[in-house]
Design an enzyme around this catalytic site. Structure first.
Site, PDB file in Angstrom:
ATOM      1  N   SER A   1     -21.415 -39.102 -36.867  1.00  0.00           N
ATOM      2  CA  SER A   1     -22.137 -40.166 -36.164  1.00  0.00           C
ATOM      3  C   SER A   1     -23.017 -39.800 -35.311  1.00  0.00           C
ATOM      4  O   SER A   1     -24.108 -40.283 -35.033  1.00  0.00           O
ATOM      5  CB  SER A   1     -20.943 -40.997 -35.589  1.00  0.00           C
ATOM      6  OG  SER A   1     -20.383 -40.498 -34.657  1.00  0.00           O
ATOM      7  N   GLU A   2     -22.751 -38.694 -34.311  1.00  0.00           N
ATOM      8  CA  GLU A   2     -23.834 -37.889 -33.675  1.00  0.00           C
ATOM      9  C   GLU A   2     -23.793 -36.302 -33.554  1.00  0.00           C
ATOM     10  O   GLU A   2     -22.563 -35.985 -33.894  1.00  0.00           O
ATOM     11  CB  GLU A   2     -23.726 -38.451 -32.215  1.00  0.00           C
ATOM     12  CG  GLU A   2     -24.399 -39.895 -32.015  1.00  0.00           C
ATOM     13  CD  GLU A   2     -23.072 -40.917 -32.160  1.00  0.00           C
ATOM     14  OE1 GLU A   2     -23.473 -42.192 -32.109  1.00  0.00           O
ATOM     15  OE2 GLU A   2     -22.015 -40.559 -31.865  1.00  0.00           O
ATOM     16  N   THR A   3     -24.879 -36.004 -33.423  1.00  0.00           N
ATOM     17  CA  THR A   3     -25.075 -34.394 -33.145  1.00  0.00           C
ATOM     18  C   THR A   3     -25.513 -34.216 -31.710  1.00  0.00           C
ATOM     19  O   THR A   3     -26.683 -35.038 -31.587  1.00  0.00           O
ATOM     20  CB  THR A   3     -25.736 -33.874 -34.196  1.00  0.00           C
ATOM     21  OG1 THR A   3     -24.782 -33.919 -35.405  1.00  0.00           O
ATOM     22  CG2 THR A   3     -25.719 -32.412 -34.050  1.00  0.00           C
TER      23      THR A   3
ATOM     24  N   HIS B   1     -19.120 -40.425 -26.987  1.00  0.00           N
ATOM     25  CA  HIS B   1     -18.481 -39.553 -27.159  1.00  0.00           C
ATOM     26  C   HIS B   1     -19.403 -38.009 -27.213  1.00  0.00           C
ATOM     27  O   HIS B   1     -18.861 -36.997 -27.147  1.00  0.00           O
ATOM     28  CB  HIS B   1     -17.438 -39.644 -28.601  1.00  0.00           C
ATOM     29  CG  HIS B   1     -18.395 -39.147 -29.987  1.00  0.00           C
ATOM     30  ND1 HIS B   1     -19.395 -39.714 -30.436  1.00  0.00           N
ATOM     31  CD2 HIS B   1     -17.814 -38.021 -30.797  1.00  0.00           C
ATOM     32  CE1 HIS B   1     -19.549 -38.862 -31.707  1.00  0.00           C
ATOM     33  NE2 HIS B   1     -18.743 -37.918 -31.615  1.00  0.00           N
TER      34      HIS B   1
END
Length: 290
Positions: free
Chosen positions: A46-48, A77
């Site tokens: 979902s994210e990096t 997060h």
């Protein structure tokens, strides 16, 4: 070619393969935005995050956050997980880390081993309400299952915008994103576009159970959304009239990735502020040559 190290962690959990996975590049010097976006899409989380030297030497780092399709001004997060990785590598010193991000300065407190708490960079901002029928269609539920006693579906932000929707308890488990309805709703509401991210929740005594759908930005469902949970905490405090509140939230159970988040909100001089905290656990480490 240069070799770039990355580390993955599961965030808001103490069990590997629970919580929300995150990839962190702790030294992203030399990477341009296009390459960061390609790496984030390749990681398919979902994210990096990509860590760079801060503009202000008094701060810990500049952190750029990408989901699968775009850069994000702030997210929950990724900050919790990035702080964990930097502390573990000895790159973040002291109990408080300061991350420069598009939405503002994010303070992260390393309160105990494996646990971080972040303050959202902005006070609560309410942007406007959305029609119950349109949101129910996005969630594939009967409009009667949308609870409006406390608030209608509302656009809100503490650094990143979400649509916050309370649902009846039984509707949480059966909700599912209808991407056609998402597109119709996004097209009908000015300035929504790919930021139509719906955070639905049900009350569980004094605590919260939640889910989050953002299919237009590549996240069909998110196991844990710290920024959305923090936004909800700020909204709930604005509604109850108190000075502060604290509770726990559970997200991701329907995905088999149970996440546990601790929320706080308080009234400050510039509005209602919120924080979110949780534990992390390392999973993978590796390198990529570019």
């Amino acid at each position: 070619m240069r070799e770039y190290a990355f580390h993955t962690v599961d965030v808001f959990t103490q069990s590997r393969f629970g919580g929300n996975p995150l990839a962190v590049f702790p030294d992203a010097r030399g990477l341009d935005a296009t390459t960061m976006q390609l790496l984030a899409a390749e990681m398919n989380y979902s994210e990096t995050t990509f860590v760079l030297p801060p503009d202000n030497p008094a701060h810990t780092a500049r952190v750029r956050i990408f989901n699968r399709v775009a850069e994000m001004p702030f997210a929950g997060h990724p900050n919790v997980g990035t702080a964990f990785v930097l502390a573990r590598l000895g790159l973040g010193t002291g109990p408080v880390l300061l991350f420069e991000e598009i939405a503002g300065l994010v303070e992260v407190r390393l309160t105990r081993e494996g646990y971080s708490e972040i303050d959202a960079p902005q006070p609560l901002k309410l942007i406007g309400e959305l029609p119950v029928e349109a949101i129910a269609a996005c969630l594939s539920v009967d409009p009667k299952k949308i609870a409006t006693r406390a608030h209608a579906p509302v656009r809100a932000s503490v650094g990143l915008e979400f649509v916050l929707v309370e649902v009846e308890s039984g509707a949480l488990a059966v909700s599912a994103p209808d991407i056609g309805a998402f597109r119709r709703c996004a097209n009908a509401i000015p300035n929504l576009g790919e930021r139509l991210s719906i955070f639905l929740y049900a009350r569980d005594g004094f605590n919260i159970r939640a889910r989050m759908f953002a299919p237009l930005s590549g996240t069909w469902e998110d196991p844990a959304t710290g920024s959305a949970n923090a936004t909800l905490a700020a909204l709930l405090l604005s509604l109850n009239g108190g000075e502060r509140l604290a509770y726990h939230a559970v997200q991701g159970s329907e995905m088999g990735r149970r996440s546990e988040l601790s929320l706080r909100a308080w009234r400050a001089r510039d509005g209602i502020r919120a924080s979110v905290g949780g534990s992390c656990i390392p999973v993978f480490s590796g390198t990529v040559k570019l």
